[in-house]
Design an enzyme around this catalytic site. Sequence first.
Site, PDB file in Angstrom:
ATOM      1  N   HIS A 121       6.626  25.058 -11.947  1.00  0.00           N
ATOM      2  CA  HIS A 121       6.748  24.483 -13.292  1.00  0.00           C
ATOM      3  C   HIS A 121       6.534  25.550 -14.370  1.00  0.00           C
ATOM      4  O   HIS A 121       5.691  25.401 -15.245  1.00  0.00           O
ATOM      5  CB  HIS A 121       5.732  23.339 -13.470  1.00  0.00           C
ATOM      6  CG  HIS A 121       5.877  22.272 -12.450  1.00  0.00           C
ATOM      7  ND1 HIS A 121       4.815  21.637 -11.850  1.00  0.00           N
ATOM      8  CD2 HIS A 121       6.993  21.719 -11.904  1.00  0.00           C
ATOM      9  CE1 HIS A 121       5.267  20.747 -10.981  1.00  0.00           C
ATOM     10  NE2 HIS A 121       6.582  20.781 -10.997  1.00  0.00           N
TER      11      HIS A 121
HETATM   12  C1  LIG Z   1      11.601  24.150  -6.081  1.00  0.00           C
HETATM   13  C2  LIG Z   1      11.362  23.415  -7.375  1.00  0.00           C
HETATM   14  C3  LIG Z   1      10.853  22.120  -7.329  1.00  0.00           C
HETATM   15  C4  LIG Z   1      10.611  21.425  -8.516  1.00  0.00           C
HETATM   16  N1  LIG Z   1      10.270  20.102  -8.450  1.00  0.00           N
HETATM   17  C5  LIG Z   1      10.189  19.384  -9.600  1.00  0.00           C
HETATM   18  C6  LIG Z   1      10.010  17.969  -9.551  1.00  0.00           C
HETATM   19  O1  LIG Z   1       9.985  17.357  -8.483  1.00  0.00           O
HETATM   20  N2  LIG Z   1       9.881  17.318 -10.730  1.00  0.00           N
HETATM   21  C7  LIG Z   1       9.910  17.962 -11.928  1.00  0.00           C
HETATM   22  O2  LIG Z   1       9.717  17.313 -12.967  1.00  0.00           O
HETATM   23  N3  LIG Z   1      10.134  19.295 -11.997  1.00  0.00           N
HETATM   24  C8  LIG Z   1      10.319  20.008 -10.871  1.00  0.00           C
HETATM   25  N4  LIG Z   1      10.624  21.330 -10.935  1.00  0.00           N
HETATM   26  C9  LIG Z   1      10.752  21.955 -12.260  1.00  0.00           C
HETATM   27  C10 LIG Z   1      12.065  21.630 -12.978  1.00  0.00           C
HETATM   28  O3  LIG Z   1      13.144  21.564 -12.090  1.00  0.00           O
HETATM   29  C11 LIG Z   1      12.283  22.692 -14.071  1.00  0.00           C
HETATM   30  O4  LIG Z   1      11.218  22.619 -15.000  1.00  0.00           O
HETATM   31  C12 LIG Z   1      13.591  22.509 -14.835  1.00  0.00           C
HETATM   32  O5  LIG Z   1      14.687  22.540 -13.956  1.00  0.00           O
HETATM   33  C13 LIG Z   1      13.734  23.602 -15.897  1.00  0.00           C
HETATM   34  O6  LIG Z   1      14.979  23.464 -16.532  1.00  0.00           O
HETATM   35  P1  LIG Z   1      15.614  24.638 -17.391  1.00  0.00           P
HETATM   36  O7  LIG Z   1      16.868  24.103 -17.952  1.00  0.00           O
HETATM   37  O8  LIG Z   1      14.594  25.187 -18.299  1.00  0.00           O
HETATM   38  O9  LIG Z   1      15.916  25.812 -16.354  1.00  0.00           O
HETATM   39  P2  LIG Z   1      16.814  25.778 -15.050  1.00  0.00           P
HETATM   40  O10 LIG Z   1      17.070  24.399 -14.618  1.00  0.00           O
HETATM   41  O11 LIG Z   1      16.168  26.718 -14.102  1.00  0.00           O
HETATM   42  O12 LIG Z   1      18.209  26.361 -15.537  1.00  0.00           O
HETATM   43  C14 LIG Z   1      18.465  27.691 -15.844  1.00  0.00           C
HETATM   44  C15 LIG Z   1      19.902  27.973 -15.439  1.00  0.00           C
HETATM   45  O13 LIG Z   1      20.305  29.203 -16.013  1.00  0.00           O
HETATM   46  C16 LIG Z   1      21.006  29.960 -15.055  1.00  0.00           C
HETATM   47  N5  LIG Z   1      20.860  31.366 -15.430  1.00  0.00           N
HETATM   48  C17 LIG Z   1      19.730  32.110 -15.392  1.00  0.00           C
HETATM   49  N6  LIG Z   1      19.998  33.355 -15.820  1.00  0.00           N
HETATM   50  C18 LIG Z   1      21.310  33.389 -16.147  1.00  0.00           C
HETATM   51  C19 LIG Z   1      22.165  34.399 -16.645  1.00  0.00           C
HETATM   52  N7  LIG Z   1      21.725  35.626 -16.883  1.00  0.00           N
HETATM   53  N8  LIG Z   1      23.462  34.079 -16.865  1.00  0.00           N
HETATM   54  C20 LIG Z   1      23.919  32.834 -16.637  1.00  0.00           C
HETATM   55  N9  LIG Z   1      23.160  31.842 -16.138  1.00  0.00           N
HETATM   56  C21 LIG Z   1      21.853  32.120 -15.913  1.00  0.00           C
HETATM   57  C22 LIG Z   1      20.328  29.594 -13.749  1.00  0.00           C
HETATM   58  O14 LIG Z   1      21.122  29.904 -12.634  1.00  0.00           O
HETATM   59  C23 LIG Z   1      20.075  28.120 -13.934  1.00  0.00           C
HETATM   60  O15 LIG Z   1      21.157  27.340 -13.506  1.00  0.00           O
HETATM   61  C24 LIG Z   1      10.865  22.058  -9.769  1.00  0.00           C
HETATM   62  C25 LIG Z   1      11.369  23.359  -9.812  1.00  0.00           C
HETATM   63  C26 LIG Z   1      11.639  24.029  -8.625  1.00  0.00           C
HETATM   64  C27 LIG Z   1      12.205  25.422  -8.693  1.00  0.00           C
END
Ligand SMILES: Cc1cc2nc3c(=O)[nH]c(=O)nc-3n(C[C@H](O)[C@H](O)[C@H](O)COP(=O)(O)OP(=O)(O)OC[C@H]3O[C@@H](n4cnc5c(N)ncnc54)[C@H](O)[C@@H]3O)c2cc1C
Length: 534
Positions: free
Chosen positions: A471
Amino acid sequence: MTDRSACDFVIIGGGTAGCTLAGRLSENPSWHVTLLEAGGPGGTFMHNLPAAGYRMMGKPETDWMYMTEPDASLNGRRTMWTAGKMLGGGSAINGMVYIRGSQADYDEWDKEFGCSGWGWNDVDPYFKKSENYYGPPSDSHGKNGPLSVGPPRELHPLANAFVDSCKAFGLREVPDYCAGDIDGAFLNLATQIRGQRCGSNRAFLSPAVRKRSNLRIITEAFVERIVIEEGRAVGVVYRHDDQIVRIDARSEVILSAGSVHSPAILMRSGVGPAQHLAEMNVPVALDAPQVGKNVHEHASYAYSRFTTVPTYNVMTRPHQIAMNGLRYILRGSGMMTMIPVQAMAYLRSRPDLAQPDIKLQFGAMCINIETRQPHERAGFSIFINAAKPKNRGEIRLRSPNAADLPVIDYQMLGNADDLAIIISGLRQVEKLVEGGALGKYIDGPNEPNKVGLTDAEWETTLRARTNLGFHVVGSCRMGGDEQSVVDPRLRVRGIDRLRVIDASIMPKMPAANTNAPTYMIAEKGADMIKEDHR
Ligand SMILES: Cc1cc2nc3c(=O)[nH]c(=O)nc-3n(C[C@H](O)[C@H](O)[C@H](O)COP(=O)(O)OP(=O)(O)OC[C@H]3O[C@@H](n4cnc5c(N)ncnc54)[C@H](O)[C@@H]3O)c2cc1C
């Protein structure tokens, strides 16, 4: 460098936030939206199969596999920070638990961090907006959004036994934990549709949305930097098919690359601590000392007991897999649909605290801590976290080369209060599991392998065994103060036409998992963009 025709909005990163934004912004047919995602398209049978989530971890095609620096608080261990690398991002690989946090968490953003407009009453409608809730009637859920949320189809009997033991320990059962009150124990809701994973790609980029002529989704597009000219974001440079491509943004660039890559991309674009950028030979567009700071994560320790009843880790004989595979295909039910954490509870390290500060997550499975493989004996695990960790770390560039993954400098147990809170949690959990329904199934200790540890023994155990909680937040923090990276409308301070919209903007982690809060942030961010470009 190849030129791509310009569009109105370029979204960097197709994770939880990025797909939500792409879906919402392309609702306006006169806006041309491009979504750039470094990973692949995801969305196959295996990606949607809940029980196969772990198979995407530790694989470079689907996991960034970020490594921390040696962590002195974990005896110098480096930990791998798994992060989804495909359309859907974290939501394509996560445990599918749906939880928002408490009213107090968001009121604190509003009042303590100057994030006006982010109190509970402001954010609650955006939680609801994203949801298509299918559970029992409840006023705290929405039914008109694209994200399918509800009780999971598979529930292990030990999850109910855990809630029962929490009640026997003196906790209350929370009737509706999405209404701003998480103080007690409850069974979790899941982001699933008919027993399958419902990630942001599936929810917000449905086939109908993908058909929109004003939306372009480019996968395998690794963004190197944002082009900033005269204090304005005007485009994005990315690598695709071994070519360097530039795309211009007529209206805004939106950075949604997650808590590790969003600050790194800002820094590679010249927005970050000036001294660090100079060391990296990156020309400074804006000295922004807070970029990459304020990183925090749940330190997580898995307390585990063997049980007299089978748990998921031992239900792996060929006939069980075959039978459950069939149930999944025919009815969308059974073990293949399971979410790893099916119940949660909150405790206090001191009885006088207004809000609980210990988070427990219950899973009907256990691993062999030595081999890191599913244990050959049945057992459950309780993951224990300081609900809102006080520890802070930072993200920096490793080099000016975009291909080098960023430095993660984080001391998981570097804060003495966090450590004390976790130890208090463990002491209470030892008693909690012995009472109520759960106690009847216990068949000896797994991890740790003895009971009644002293504080010093707990500390040694924690430093040896603690891992991440998945997280990560806070590296591009939002705030009312001038030092914050983004203002409460998620605009990067000091740079025009650039926003950060993802988990990195959280000024402080809610006492919860972070996926639902990230959907809320993206929904609210999309509305702000719509208001600002009316
Ligand atoms: C294994 C795991 C289990 C989890 N379980 C839970 C759960 O059960 N419940 C819950 O509430 N939360 C959970 N979480 C946390 C939750 O999934 C994250 O907080 C959430 O997905 C964050 O969203 P975000 O949009 O900030 O980032 P992300 O969803 O990580 O999205 C970032 C995106 O940007 C892309 N990216 C990165 N760098 C670049 C670049 N240079 N160029 C182009 N694209 C790029 C990545 O590939 C990714 O697709 C979990 C996380 C993980 C990893």
